[in-house]
Design an enzyme around this catalytic site. Structure first.
Site, mmCIF file in Angstrom:
data_model
loop_
_atom_site.group_PDB
_atom_site.id
_atom_site.type_symbol
_atom_site.label_atom_id
_atom_site.label_comp_id
_atom_site.label_asym_id
_atom_site.label_seq_id
_atom_site.Cartn_x
_atom_site.Cartn_y
_atom_site.Cartn_z
ATOM 1 N N HIS A 12 0.813 -1.234 0.000
ATOM 2 C CA HIS A 12 0.000 0.000 0.000
ATOM 3 C C HIS A 12 0.836 1.269 0.000
ATOM 4 O O HIS A 12 0.367 2.308 0.477
ATOM 5 C CB HIS A 12 -0.944 -0.008 1.210
ATOM 6 N N HIS A 192 9.843 -4.210 4.850
ATOM 7 C CA HIS A 192 10.365 -2.849 4.756
ATOM 8 C C HIS A 192 10.577 -2.228 6.124
ATOM 9 O O HIS A 192 9.955 -2.633 7.097
ATOM 10 C CB HIS A 192 9.512 -1.936 3.879
ATOM 11 N N GLU A 237 3.586 -5.281 8.974
ATOM 12 C CA GLU A 237 2.340 -5.129 8.200
ATOM 13 C C GLU A 237 1.880 -6.471 7.619
ATOM 14 O O GLU A 237 0.734 -6.610 7.192
ATOM 15 C CB GLU A 237 2.533 -4.101 7.081
HETATM 16 C C1 DHB Z 1 6.035 3.454 2.403
HETATM 17 C C2 DHB Z 1 5.637 2.217 2.895
HETATM 18 C C3 DHB Z 1 4.562 2.136 3.767
HETATM 19 O O1 DHB Z 1 4.105 0.961 4.300
HETATM 20 C C4 DHB Z 1 3.881 3.254 4.150
HETATM 21 O O2 DHB Z 1 2.822 3.093 4.952
HETATM 22 C C5 DHB Z 1 4.287 4.492 3.663
HETATM 23 C C6 DHB Z 1 5.366 4.580 2.800
HETATM 24 C C7 DHB Z 1 7.160 3.555 1.438
HETATM 25 O O3 DHB Z 1 7.899 2.589 1.238
HETATM 26 O O4 DHB Z 1 7.292 4.605 0.799
HETATM 27 FE FE FE Z 2 2.488 1.157 5.623
#
Ligand code: DHB
Ligand code: FE
Length: 279
Positions: A12, A192, A237
């Site tokens: 997302h 991430h 997440e």
């Molecule tokens: C990004 C990833 C996310 O899960 C989020 O909520 C906001 C930004 C990103 O990688 O840019």
């Molecule tokens: Fe996010």
């Protein structure tokens, strides 16, 4: 009885929503991610779900660190949008399904899930990006029910707990006296860590996607700390995918699936599954 037509797991990152808003899906490095949505759109045209239940992690819009429910569900007539990570968005409103929300609440509490109930709730980029991926450039034709999972502040719900929450939601839907067709969405991930650009663990992400299909219980054996070590702080997440899979019980077919890394800071992924036995 209501039934679950399918389950979608999706990344997302706001860059996805921004690309859809600019209609530049064919011009970006992660075009394959958008292309994999082609079969999803065909599937939607046939399946015609009435409601999307969207598991996601709130990004500070509804809950700050001083007031953090473990699980929260929207029970409103509609949900307005707010920040999507790119400055003030255009005002939008998403139709709710309050009667079904209250059915879920009653069923969950009876099932020992004491979920927070929000009569007002804002939808953030996590929910909205998923809806725009499903229905790009359209008014969203389904009613929505947001369900937020704390993936930010310890103590965090474990993968097992999130899986069981999904199972309890699945039971509640299958008990609802209606003909509603429900799509369950898990919006998040995959690996991430926003403070650590490049914390992407492709082997772990790919293994996770295989397990979501064939052996989701295996994912419930991880601790939250192990997931953070392997997939980064925002790798938590993944809980949204695990909850989604809990709701879509039993054997599933994969309608479409893609892993593409990186998308912004993430191991980007999407997967649409449907129950093998159609109820
Ligand atoms: C990004 C990833 C996310 O899960 C989020 O909520 C906001 C930004 C990103 O990688 O840019
Ligand atoms: Fe996010």
């Amino acid at each position: 009885m209501a039934r679950i037509a399918g389950g979608l797991g999706t990344s997302h990152v706001p860059m996805i929503g921004r690309t859809i808003a600019a209609n530049k899906q064919q011009e970006v490095s992660f075009k394959p991610f958008f292309d994999a949505y082609g079969p999803v759109h065909e599937w939607l045209a046939n399946a015609k779900p009435d409601v999307a239940i969207v598991f996601y992690n709130d990004h500070g819009l509804n809950f700050a660190l001083d007031n953090m429910p473990t699980f929260a569900i929207g029970a409103a007539d509609s949900y307005d949008n707010a920040d999507e990570g790119w400055g003030p968005p255009e005002p939008r409103s998403f139709r709710g399904a309050p009667a079904l929300s209250w059915h879920l609440v009653q069923s969950l509490v009876a099932d020992e899930f004491d979920i927070s109930v929000c009569r007002e709730m804002l939808f953030d980029h996590a929910g909205i990006t998923a809806l725009d991926l499903l229905f790009p450039g359209q008014d969203i034709p389904v009613a929505t029910i947001p369900i937020v999972i704390n993936a930010v502040q310890p103590p965090l719900p474990t993968p097992l707990r999130c899986y069981k929450l999904g199972q309890a939601i699945g039971r509640a839907i299958r008990r609802h006296a209606s003909d509603l067709k429900v799509l369950v969405v898990g919006s998040g991930g995959l690996s991430h860590e926003l403070g650590e650009f490049g914390k992407i663990n492709e082997p772990f992400d790919r293994m996770t996607m295989e397990k979501i299909v064939a052996a989701p219980e295996d994912l419930t054996r991880y601790t939250n700390d192990e997931i953070v070590d392997l997939a980064g702080a925002q790798g938590l997440e993944l809980m949204t995918w695990i909850a989604m899979r809990g709701a879509v019980e039993g054997a599933v077919n994969v309608v479409s699936s893609i892993y593409h890394a990186p998308i912004s800071h993430t191991g980007g992924a999407m997967m649409l599954i449907e129950p093998t036995a159609k109820g």
